[in-house]
Design an enzyme around this catalytic site. Structure first.
Site, PDB file in Angstrom:
ATOM      1  N   HIS A 101      23.445  41.606   6.137  1.00 27.95           N
ATOM      2  CA  HIS A 101      22.678  41.525   7.481  1.00 27.95           C
ATOM      3  C   HIS A 101      23.887  39.840   8.562  1.00 27.95           C
ATOM      4  CE1 HIS A 101      21.764  38.918   4.167  1.00 27.95           C
ATOM      5  NE2 HIS A 101      21.398  37.519   4.726  1.00 27.95           N
ATOM      6  N   GLU A 150      27.054  34.174   3.680  1.00 24.50           N
ATOM      7  CA  GLU A 150      25.777  34.200   2.573  1.00 24.50           C
ATOM      8  C   GLU A 150      27.089  35.201   2.194  1.00 24.50           C
ATOM      9  OE1 GLU A 150      22.159  35.736   3.892  1.00 24.50           O
ATOM     10  OE2 GLU A 150      21.605  36.433   1.469  1.00 24.50           O
TER      11      GLU A 150
HETATM   12  C1  LIG Z   1      16.998  35.340   1.904  1.00 29.37           C
HETATM   13  C2  LIG Z   1      17.893  34.832   1.113  1.00 29.37           C
HETATM   14  C3  LIG Z   1      18.903  35.929   1.169  1.00 29.37           C
HETATM   15  O1  LIG Z   1      19.082  36.630   2.308  1.00 29.37           O
HETATM   16  O2  LIG Z   1      19.056  37.180   0.451  1.00 29.37           O
HETATM   17  C4  LIG Z   1      18.287  33.946   2.330  1.00 29.37           C
HETATM   18  O3  LIG Z   1      19.373  34.556   3.641  1.00 29.37           O
HETATM   19  S1  LIG Z   1      17.913  32.750   2.809  1.00 29.37           S
HETATM   20  C5  LIG Z   1      18.314  31.547   4.232  1.00 29.37           C
HETATM   21  C6  LIG Z   1      18.012  29.937   4.566  1.00 29.37           C
HETATM   22  N1  LIG Z   1      18.599  29.891   3.013  1.00 29.37           N
HETATM   23  C7  LIG Z   1      19.699  28.879   3.190  1.00 29.37           C
HETATM   24  O4  LIG Z   1      20.216  28.583   4.335  1.00 29.37           O
HETATM   25  C8  LIG Z   1      20.680  28.260   2.331  1.00 29.37           C
HETATM   26  C9  LIG Z   1      21.902  27.909   2.841  1.00 29.37           C
HETATM   27  N2  LIG Z   1      21.590  26.529   3.595  1.00 29.37           N
HETATM   28  C10 LIG Z   1      21.307  25.311   3.461  1.00 29.37           C
HETATM   29  O5  LIG Z   1      21.869  24.765   2.251  1.00 29.37           O
HETATM   30  C11 LIG Z   1      21.346  24.149   4.503  1.00 29.37           C
HETATM   31  O6  LIG Z   1      21.154  25.352   5.097  1.00 29.37           O
HETATM   32  C12 LIG Z   1      22.867  23.552   4.875  1.00 29.37           C
HETATM   33  C13 LIG Z   1      23.744  24.627   5.489  1.00 29.37           C
HETATM   34  C14 LIG Z   1      23.102  22.471   3.950  1.00 29.37           C
HETATM   35  C15 LIG Z   1      22.223  22.712   6.391  1.00 29.37           C
HETATM   36  O7  LIG Z   1      21.139  22.006   5.943  1.00 29.37           O
HETATM   37  P1  LIG Z   1      20.599  21.354   7.450  1.00 29.37           P
HETATM   38  O8  LIG Z   1      20.130  21.671   8.126  1.00 29.37           O
HETATM   39  O9  LIG Z   1      19.152  20.877   5.841  1.00 29.37           O
HETATM   40  O10 LIG Z   1      21.748  20.169   7.126  1.00 29.37           O
HETATM   41  P2  LIG Z   1      22.137  19.162   8.657  1.00 29.37           P
HETATM   42  O11 LIG Z   1      20.944  19.468   9.657  1.00 29.37           O
HETATM   43  O12 LIG Z   1      22.688  17.784   7.613  1.00 29.37           O
HETATM   44  O13 LIG Z   1      23.625  19.577   9.224  1.00 29.37           O
HETATM   45  C16 LIG Z   1      24.703  19.397   8.670  1.00 29.37           C
HETATM   46  C17 LIG Z   1      25.533  20.031   9.651  1.00 29.37           C
HETATM   47  O14 LIG Z   1      25.452  21.905   9.393  1.00 29.37           O
HETATM   48  C18 LIG Z   1      25.361  21.730  11.367  1.00 29.37           C
HETATM   49  N3  LIG Z   1      24.242  23.676  10.452  1.00 29.37           N
HETATM   50  C19 LIG Z   1      23.319  23.592  10.181  1.00 29.37           C
HETATM   51  N4  LIG Z   1      22.907  24.669   9.326  1.00 29.37           N
HETATM   52  C20 LIG Z   1      24.284  25.266  10.903  1.00 29.37           C
HETATM   53  C21 LIG Z   1      23.421  27.136  10.542  1.00 29.37           C
HETATM   54  N5  LIG Z   1      23.174  27.470  10.222  1.00 29.37           N
HETATM   55  N6  LIG Z   1      24.725  27.330  10.798  1.00 29.37           N
HETATM   56  C22 LIG Z   1      25.969  26.339  12.254  1.00 29.37           C
HETATM   57  N7  LIG Z   1      26.344  25.007  11.194  1.00 29.37           N
HETATM   58  C23 LIG Z   1      24.854  24.542  10.895  1.00 29.37           C
HETATM   59  C24 LIG Z   1      24.519  21.250  11.624  1.00 29.37           C
HETATM   60  O15 LIG Z   1      23.996  21.001  12.879  1.00 29.37           O
HETATM   61  C25 LIG Z   1      24.879  20.012  11.461  1.00 29.37           C
HETATM   62  O16 LIG Z   1      26.432  19.465  12.333  1.00 29.37           O
HETATM   63  P3  LIG Z   1      26.468  18.225  12.560  1.00 29.37           P
HETATM   64  O17 LIG Z   1      26.438  17.691  12.121  1.00 29.37           O
HETATM   65  O18 LIG Z   1      27.221  18.968  13.906  1.00 29.37           O
HETATM   66  O19 LIG Z   1      24.968  17.969  14.042  1.00 29.37           O
HETATM   67 CO   LIG Z   2      19.856  36.126   4.528  1.00 23.10          CO
END
Ligand SMILES: C[C@@H](C(=O)O)C(=O)SCCNC(=O)CCNC(=O)[C@H](O)C(C)(C)COP(=O)(O)OP(=O)(O)OC[C@H]1O[C@@H](n2cnc3c(N)ncnc32)[C@H](O)[C@@H]1OP(=O)(O)O
Ligand SMILES: [Co+2]
Length: 145
Positions: free
Chosen positions: A8, A136
């Site tokens: 996905h 993912e």
């Molecule tokens: C239900 C399940 C499933 O499919 O089964 C799902 O998908 S759940 C889907 C939701 N769950 C997740 O996403 C879990 C894993 N994600 C995370 O732990 C977090 O979202 C992070 C990836 C660590 C980002 O966290 P957060 O946005 O709070 O941190 P931050 O603002 O400090 O961002 C750090 C840097 O990464 C960038 N950044 C953040 N999210 C991004 C994304 N989705 N794609 C590309 N870049 C991204 C920011 O712009 C920033 O860049 P700059 O420093 O250059 O500005």
């Molecule tokens: Co997902």
């Protein structure tokens, strides 16, 4: 590691309701189920189905809305108030082998594998270690899909 199918594409949205209406009414997509909550992942989820070849299921679009303020997508929505492409999810045969592979390459795996929206284990790899794409990895469901 052997890469499996693209399962996905995650699309973050401030409103599942509005996004569902868009995919149904503008894109002509089938929405096969009601949205559901995944509080352990901090999101509300709804899958949009796209058709694959010969009547098989194609790649899904996973619409995700923050479950609450502590959601991992809260900062993303704050930066992208209209929502946007959030992650790509690939299947693998063995989640532990895949985790060891990415860690061996020095990539940041975000937490331990946990059960995702398809009921199989998933983990995420940091976008800054993956050419800018939040990635993912999920274990392929045992039943055909
Ligand atoms: C239900 C399940 C499933 O499919 O089964 C799902 O998908 S759940 C889907 C939701 N769950 C997740 O996403 C879990 C894993 N994600 C995370 O732990 C977090 O979202 C992070 C990836 C660590 C980002 O966290 P957060 O946005 O709070 O941190 P931050 O603002 O400090 O961002 C750090 C840097 O990464 C960038 N950044 C953040 N999210 C991004 C994304 N989705 N794609 C590309 N870049 C991204 C920011 O712009 C920033 O860049 P700059 O420093 O250059 O500005
Ligand atoms: Co997902």
């Amino acid at each position: 590691m052997k890469l499996g199918r693209l399962n996905h594409i995650g699309v973050a949205t401030p409103s599942l309701e509005k996004s569902i209406a868009y995919y149904r009414d503008v894109m002509g997509a089938t929405i096969a189920h009601e949205p559901f909550d995944l509080p352990a992942q901090g999101v509300k989820v709804c899958f949009v189905d796209t058709p694959g070849e010969n009547g098989t299921a194609g790649t899904q679009i996973e619409l995700i809305e923050p479950f609450d303020a502590s959601s991992p997508i809260t900062a993303f929505i704050a930066k992208n108030p209209a929502g946007g492409q959030h992650h790509m999810c690939y299947e693998v045969a063995d989640i532990h082998e895949a985790k060891a592979w990415f860690e061996g390459l020095g990539k940041r795996v975000l937490g331990e594998p946990r059960i995702g929206a398809h009921g199989t284990p998933i983990f995420f790899v940091h976008p800054k270690d993956m050419n800018g794409v939040l990635t993912e990895i999920m274990e392929t469901p045992k039943e055909a899909h």
